[in-house]
Motif scaffolding. Sequence first.
Motif, mmCIF file in Angstrom:
data_model
loop_
_atom_site.group_PDB
_atom_site.id
_atom_site.type_symbol
_atom_site.label_atom_id
_atom_site.label_comp_id
_atom_site.label_asym_id
_atom_site.label_seq_id
_atom_site.Cartn_x
_atom_site.Cartn_y
_atom_site.Cartn_z
ATOM 1 N N TYR A 7 45.036 -44.923 -32.004
ATOM 2 C CA TYR A 7 45.189 -43.483 -32.216
ATOM 3 C C TYR A 7 45.857 -42.839 -31.007
ATOM 4 O O TYR A 7 46.803 -42.059 -31.130
ATOM 5 N N ALA A 8 45.388 -43.200 -29.816
ATOM 6 C CA ALA A 8 45.956 -42.632 -28.587
ATOM 7 C C ALA A 8 47.414 -43.030 -28.419
ATOM 8 O O ALA A 8 48.248 -42.236 -27.966
ATOM 9 N N LEU B 211 40.683 -38.528 -31.971
ATOM 10 C CA LEU B 211 39.889 -39.227 -32.971
ATOM 11 C C LEU B 211 38.447 -38.732 -32.984
ATOM 12 O O LEU B 211 37.799 -38.699 -34.043
ATOM 13 N N ALA B 212 37.930 -38.339 -31.826
ATOM 14 C CA ALA B 212 36.565 -37.817 -31.755
ATOM 15 C C ALA B 212 36.407 -36.572 -32.632
ATOM 16 O O ALA B 212 35.362 -36.375 -33.265
ATOM 17 N N ALA B 213 37.443 -35.739 -32.684
ATOM 18 C CA ALA B 213 37.394 -34.531 -33.512
ATOM 19 C C ALA B 213 37.387 -34.887 -34.997
ATOM 20 O O ALA B 213 36.695 -34.239 -35.794
ATOM 21 N N LEU B 214 38.161 -35.896 -35.382
ATOM 22 C CA LEU B 214 38.148 -36.336 -36.778
ATOM 23 C C LEU B 214 36.770 -36.860 -37.164
ATOM 24 O O LEU B 214 36.265 -36.591 -38.269
ATOM 25 N N LYS B 215 36.161 -37.620 -36.268
ATOM 26 C CA LYS B 215 34.824 -38.152 -36.539
ATOM 27 C C LYS B 215 33.786 -37.027 -36.594
ATOM 28 O O LYS B 215 32.863 -37.061 -37.418
ATOM 29 N N ALA B 216 33.938 -36.037 -35.714
ATOM 30 C CA ALA B 216 33.011 -34.898 -35.717
ATOM 31 C C ALA B 216 33.112 -34.119 -37.024
ATOM 32 O O ALA B 216 32.103 -33.660 -37.570
ATOM 33 N N ILE C 133 34.876 -23.615 -41.028
ATOM 34 C CA ILE C 133 34.546 -24.964 -40.572
ATOM 35 C C ILE C 133 35.277 -25.304 -39.272
ATOM 36 O O ILE C 133 34.701 -25.873 -38.335
ATOM 37 N N ASP C 134 36.556 -24.959 -39.194
ATOM 38 C CA ASP C 134 37.341 -25.310 -38.013
ATOM 39 C C ASP C 134 36.800 -24.619 -36.761
ATOM 40 O O ASP C 134 36.729 -25.222 -35.689
ATOM 41 N N ARG C 135 36.427 -23.359 -36.894
ATOM 42 C CA ARG C 135 35.873 -22.647 -35.737
ATOM 43 C C ARG C 135 34.504 -23.213 -35.353
ATOM 44 O O ARG C 135 34.158 -23.284 -34.168
ATOM 45 N N LEU C 136 33.711 -23.607 -36.355
ATOM 46 C CA LEU C 136 32.435 -24.243 -36.044
ATOM 47 C C LEU C 136 32.674 -25.538 -35.271
ATOM 48 O O LEU C 136 31.941 -25.852 -34.318
ATOM 49 N N LEU C 137 33.693 -26.282 -35.648
ATOM 50 C CA LEU C 137 34.033 -27.501 -34.920
ATOM 51 C C LEU C 137 34.502 -27.194 -33.502
ATOM 52 O O LEU C 137 34.280 -27.987 -32.582
ATOM 53 N N MET C 138 35.166 -26.060 -33.303
ATOM 54 C CA MET C 138 35.532 -25.653 -31.946
ATOM 55 C C MET C 138 34.287 -25.535 -31.073
ATOM 56 O O MET C 138 34.282 -25.962 -29.911
ATOM 57 N N VAL C 139 33.224 -24.942 -31.627
ATOM 58 C CA VAL C 139 31.977 -24.803 -30.879
ATOM 59 C C VAL C 139 31.342 -26.168 -30.645
ATOM 60 O O VAL C 139 30.923 -26.502 -29.527
ATOM 61 N N ILE D 208 41.907 -29.665 -35.629
ATOM 62 C CA ILE D 208 42.588 -29.947 -36.893
ATOM 63 C C ILE D 208 43.706 -30.950 -36.621
ATOM 64 O O ILE D 208 44.213 -31.040 -35.506
ATOM 65 N N SER D 209 44.073 -31.698 -37.643
ATOM 66 C CA SER D 209 45.031 -32.776 -37.417
ATOM 67 C C SER D 209 46.456 -32.273 -37.184
ATOM 68 O O SER D 209 47.092 -32.613 -36.182
#
Length: 334
Positions: free
Chosen positions: A7-8, A21-26, A310-316, A327-328
């Motif tokens: 991925y990197a 990738l950590a964000a996708l998994k989260a 959802i995206d903003r919740l993931l920001m937190v 987001i991808s």
Amino acid sequence: MSLDQQYANSTEHGFQPTCDLAALKARAKLYTQIRQFFAAREVLEVETPVVSQAAVTDVHLASITVKRHLGGQAYTHYLQTSPEFPMKRLLASGSGPIYQICKVFRDDEHGRKHNSEFTMLEWYRPGLSLQGLMHEVADLLNLVLAERLGEVRPMILSYKEAFIQRLDINPLQASLAELKQSACRVGLDLDLGDDRLGYIDLLFSHMVEPSLGFDTPVFLTDFPPEMASLAKVKLDEDGEQVAARFELYIEGLELANAYDELIDADVLAGRFAADNAERAARGLTEMPVDHYLLAALPHMSECSGIALGIDRLLMVIQKQMQLAKVISFPADIA
């Protein structure tokens, strides 16, 4: 080579996403948690159309138009800014409590906290008060934010109290002149003419909102009645008219918007007409009204509903300051 390394290494080829990738998994973990949360509470997951022949009339929202053919005839239709209208048609048909995770679209919204395509969690609870909905939101936050914030106990703060604490002014009573003076006093000397609500929003977005939700999440309640949108209007403890709604703030970021849902079709039709009149006055396109929703409302029971980004919740969750980091592919590279 591990998946993380692969991925990197994509950055070398110029096709890389903006999140890691950590964000996708989260995100995947968050969806699982949400579905388990609502399954345990017997709230039904539903799916509704993304494209509609009607659109939101709110002057502050811009729908994305699409062309499609039905029966060989071309039509201009609209990508949803929210699944609210069709979900309420399901409620009126007897669905019971429902939720949905879906893509929504708002034209020309881009920046640190915005993307024109984003993911929304929306749910509706027939028979549940706004206070009850706050408790449910708090339960969800304590599930998905446990590792990030530990146990959270959101505080309740009225829109009026937030203004008084920050600016020593009551936005429900302040005159246009007082609002202009307040804006000038804090260096926001923009000329918005006679747009009283515009000055309130200016003061809120620049002086109030950025301070909300740092010690603990905040439920901001009792908005000015002009901001009711699809919520009921009520009297607050001081006898002033307010919109029966709340927003959720964490670390200065608005995450969710909830209503004690308006179910009077005549009142809602009047609001739609007023919105379109304001659109015409501003030189904006008038939007087609959802008559299916208006026909459904008389069959809908008392209900509270909420839309959560959802995206903003993931920001937190991910401690990110940029939406692009969770987001991808943002709109500019999609």
